[in-house]
Design an enzyme around this catalytic site. Structure first.
Site, mmCIF file in Angstrom:
data_model
loop_
_atom_site.group_PDB
_atom_site.id
_atom_site.type_symbol
_atom_site.label_atom_id
_atom_site.label_comp_id
_atom_site.label_asym_id
_atom_site.label_seq_id
_atom_site.Cartn_x
_atom_site.Cartn_y
_atom_site.Cartn_z
ATOM 1 C CG HIS A 1 -1.871 -1.336 1.079
ATOM 2 N ND1 HIS A 1 -2.520 -1.815 2.150
ATOM 3 C CD2 HIS A 1 -2.662 -1.346 -0.012
ATOM 4 C CE1 HIS A 1 -3.333 -2.863 1.625
ATOM 5 N NE2 HIS A 1 -3.591 -2.674 0.339
ATOM 6 C CG HIS B 1 0.063 -4.240 4.915
ATOM 7 N ND1 HIS B 1 -0.687 -3.959 3.805
ATOM 8 C CD2 HIS B 1 0.551 -5.633 4.575
ATOM 9 C CE1 HIS B 1 -0.847 -4.592 3.010
ATOM 10 N NE2 HIS B 1 -0.036 -5.706 3.057
ATOM 11 C CD GLU C 1 -2.394 -3.853 9.026
ATOM 12 O OE1 GLU C 1 -1.832 -2.703 8.958
ATOM 13 O OE2 GLU C 1 -2.893 -4.153 8.060
ATOM 14 C CD GLU D 1 -0.410 0.021 4.534
ATOM 15 O OE1 GLU D 1 0.058 -0.917 4.408
ATOM 16 O OE2 GLU D 1 -1.568 0.428 4.279
HETATM 17 O O1 0X9 Z 1 -6.531 -4.417 4.470
HETATM 18 C C1 0X9 Z 1 -5.511 -4.721 4.220
HETATM 19 O O2 0X9 Z 1 -5.092 -4.970 3.125
HETATM 20 C C2 0X9 Z 1 -4.462 -4.952 5.454
HETATM 21 N N1 0X9 Z 1 -4.706 -3.764 6.382
HETATM 22 S S1 0X9 Z 1 -4.434 -2.202 5.693
HETATM 23 O O3 0X9 Z 1 -4.721 -1.290 6.798
HETATM 24 N N2 0X9 Z 1 -2.667 -2.093 5.833
HETATM 25 O O4 0X9 Z 1 -4.637 -1.997 4.465
HETATM 26 C C3 0X9 Z 1 -4.914 -6.013 6.401
HETATM 27 C C4 0X9 Z 1 -4.803 -7.382 5.486
HETATM 28 C C5 0X9 Z 1 -5.166 -8.291 6.369
HETATM 29 N N3 0X9 Z 1 -6.298 -9.090 6.140
HETATM 30 C C6 0X9 Z 1 -7.380 -8.916 7.168
HETATM 31 N N4 0X9 Z 1 -7.446 -8.285 7.945
HETATM 32 N N5 0X9 Z 1 -8.476 -9.637 6.661
HETATM 33 ZN ZN ZN Z 2 -1.644 -2.052 4.300
#
Ligand code: 0X9
Ligand code: ZN
Length: 441
Positions: free
Chosen positions: A205, A332, A402, A208
């Site tokens: 992303h 992330h 994260e 990030e």
């Molecule tokens: O949404 C995502 O891709 C990730 N969070 S972010 O805020 N960095 O975009 C999390 C990916 C992990 N997967 C789930 N939480 N289902």
């Molecule tokens: Zn992310």
């Protein structure tokens, strides 16, 4: 570098030699991206998935909006003609055999036209300067942009010839190389890996940026501690891959104006002219069935098909070609979490033995970072992510970290803390990469 370029633009228009040297710093991909930026129909709010904030230019650029000068390139090929241009008021900055570039006042343009000069290109000084305002805001200059990331990786590889090698796993949609630093005492670049491998990947992303810093910090730390007994052992017995900036285009786009844009996706120009696909929804793992969107303007747009995006496809091919990869960490930001599959299913992993390994590893890594370990879908269900795909396809123990921080732009002060603690977790991951199942015995 940025300061030099800005001062050249703002104060040094007459400095022929300096100007010419500094002006040639943009990478090919950066120019393409600039082109896209300038072509975006700013008046149409639906044309951009992530429209820049109204004040997304720096104060320096704002001032240039009122400047009456243009940056032009004129086709002239001899000294006499160049001299004449000077006499007509052109400030020549760059000289090439067949053309010159430099600044003219807007009133000089009709004079040049009248006299029959051929202009190859013409930009307002504001448009021209925009391309040099591509960097983190000054307070965050400790963060590495793409060029600085590339330079650091090259420097690490050059300083450790027997241990580190750098290669590109493919190109982004705008043509930037996606760099991978390999740490391995006996195998270099793209030779097949015989030892168990760990893969660290960051910056899926764009916004990030801290994730790139953690991956770079990890690479520097491991090489800085190459003679410590434990690290030496890992460098000798494991194959370690670090890909710090998967979404290099998005990361650059996010900082290009000198102010952040909260950009998440890659730089794909979608059919409806919106920008970007969410790379962490583009993997072939229950693709786009939950927690992802088919709408191109959405920030969780999954793309037109699994692996429609070159960045996700490059990582897929990279992983598929390396059957020795046992563990994976995808960095992330932000939320202080260590996540493990499933991301795309609201139920626990069916394979109890694997689930135990995931849980133990997540718990241990959370201990080092102070983050919370949990199944990804406990946060929310999201299909098409890296970790589900890596586990489903290759049985890799794949995690999402994260990182810390109270937002996507937590400032440079946080880097050291994030690197220190995540290095400990990353080294723990190395300690089980030889055989993660040993945790169940
Ligand atoms: O949404 C995502 O891709 C990730 N969070 S972010 O805020 N960095 O975009 C999390 C990916 C992990 N997967 C789930 N939480 N289902
Ligand atoms: Zn992310």
């Amino acid at each position: 570098m940025k300061k030099i370029i800005l001062s050249v633009i703002l104060f040094g228009f007459c400095a022929y030699n300096l100007g010419a040297a500094e002006i040639k710093t943009a990478a090919p991909g950066e120019n393409a991206a600039l082109g896209q930026l300038l072509e975006q129909p700013a008046a149409n709010p639906q044309a951009l998935a992530n429209p820049p904030a109204p004040a997304a230019e720096t104060a320096a650029a704002e001032e240039l909006k009122n400047d009456d000068r243009y940056w032009i390139t004129v086709l002239v090929s001899d000294r006499q003609a160049r001299t004449k241009l000077l006499e007509l008021g052109m400030d020549i900055v760059e000289v090439k055999p067949e053309k010159v570039s430099g600044f003219v006042h807007k009133d000089t343009l009709p004079v040049l036209q009248e006299k029959g000069y051929k202009l190859e290109s013409r930009q307002t000084i504001y448009e021209y300067a925009k391309q040099y305002l591509k960097d983190f805001p000054p307070a965050d200059s400790a963060y590495h942009n793409y060029k600085e990331t590339t330079e650091l990786l090259n420097a690490l590889a050059a300083a450790n010839p027997g241990l580190a090698s750098l290669s590109s796993i493919g190109k982004t949609i705008e043509g930037r190389d996606i760099w991978c630093l390999r740490l391995n005492s006996s195998q270099k670049e793209e030779t097949a890996g015989a030892k168990p491998a760990a893969l660290y990947v960051a910056n899926h992303h764009a916004r990030e940026h801290l994730s790139n810093e953690v991956a770079l910090g990890l690479a520097s730390w491991l090489l800085g501690h190459k003679d410590d007994a434990e690290i030496k052992k890992y460098l000798e017995t494991l194959d370690i891959y670090i890909i710090p900036m998967l979404n290099a285009d998005g990361a650059e786009y996010d900082i290009r104006t000198g102010k952040y844009r909260w950009h998440r996706k890659n730089m794909r120009v979608n059919a409806d002219k919106t920008i970007g696909v969410d790379l962490n929804r583009n993997y072939d793992a229950r693709w786009c069935t939950a927690g992802a969107s088919h709408s191109p303007y959405s920030d969780t747009y999954c793309g037109t098909a699994p692996f429609s995006e070159p960045e996700a496809l490059a990582l897929k091919k990279f992983i598929e070609a390396r059957k020795n990869i046992k563990t994976l960490m995808s960095y992330h930001s932000y939320s202080d979490l260590i996540l493990y599959p499933w991301a795309g299913l609201g139920t626990p992993l069916e394979n109890e033995k694997d689930r135990k390994v995931f849980e133990k590893m997540a718990k241990a890594m959370a201990g080092f970072t102070g983050y919370t370990p949990q199944q990804s879908s406990d946060l929310y269900v999201a299909t098409g992510d890296t970790t589900d795909w890596a586990y489903m396809t290759a049985g890799i123990f794949a995690f999402t970290t994260e990182l810390e921080g109270r937002g996507f732009y937590p400032g440079a002060g946080i880097i050291e803390h994030a690197v220190t603690n995540n290095v400990k977790a990353a080294v723990y991951m190395l300690s089980v990469t030889d055989d993660p199942y040993k945790l169940t015995r």
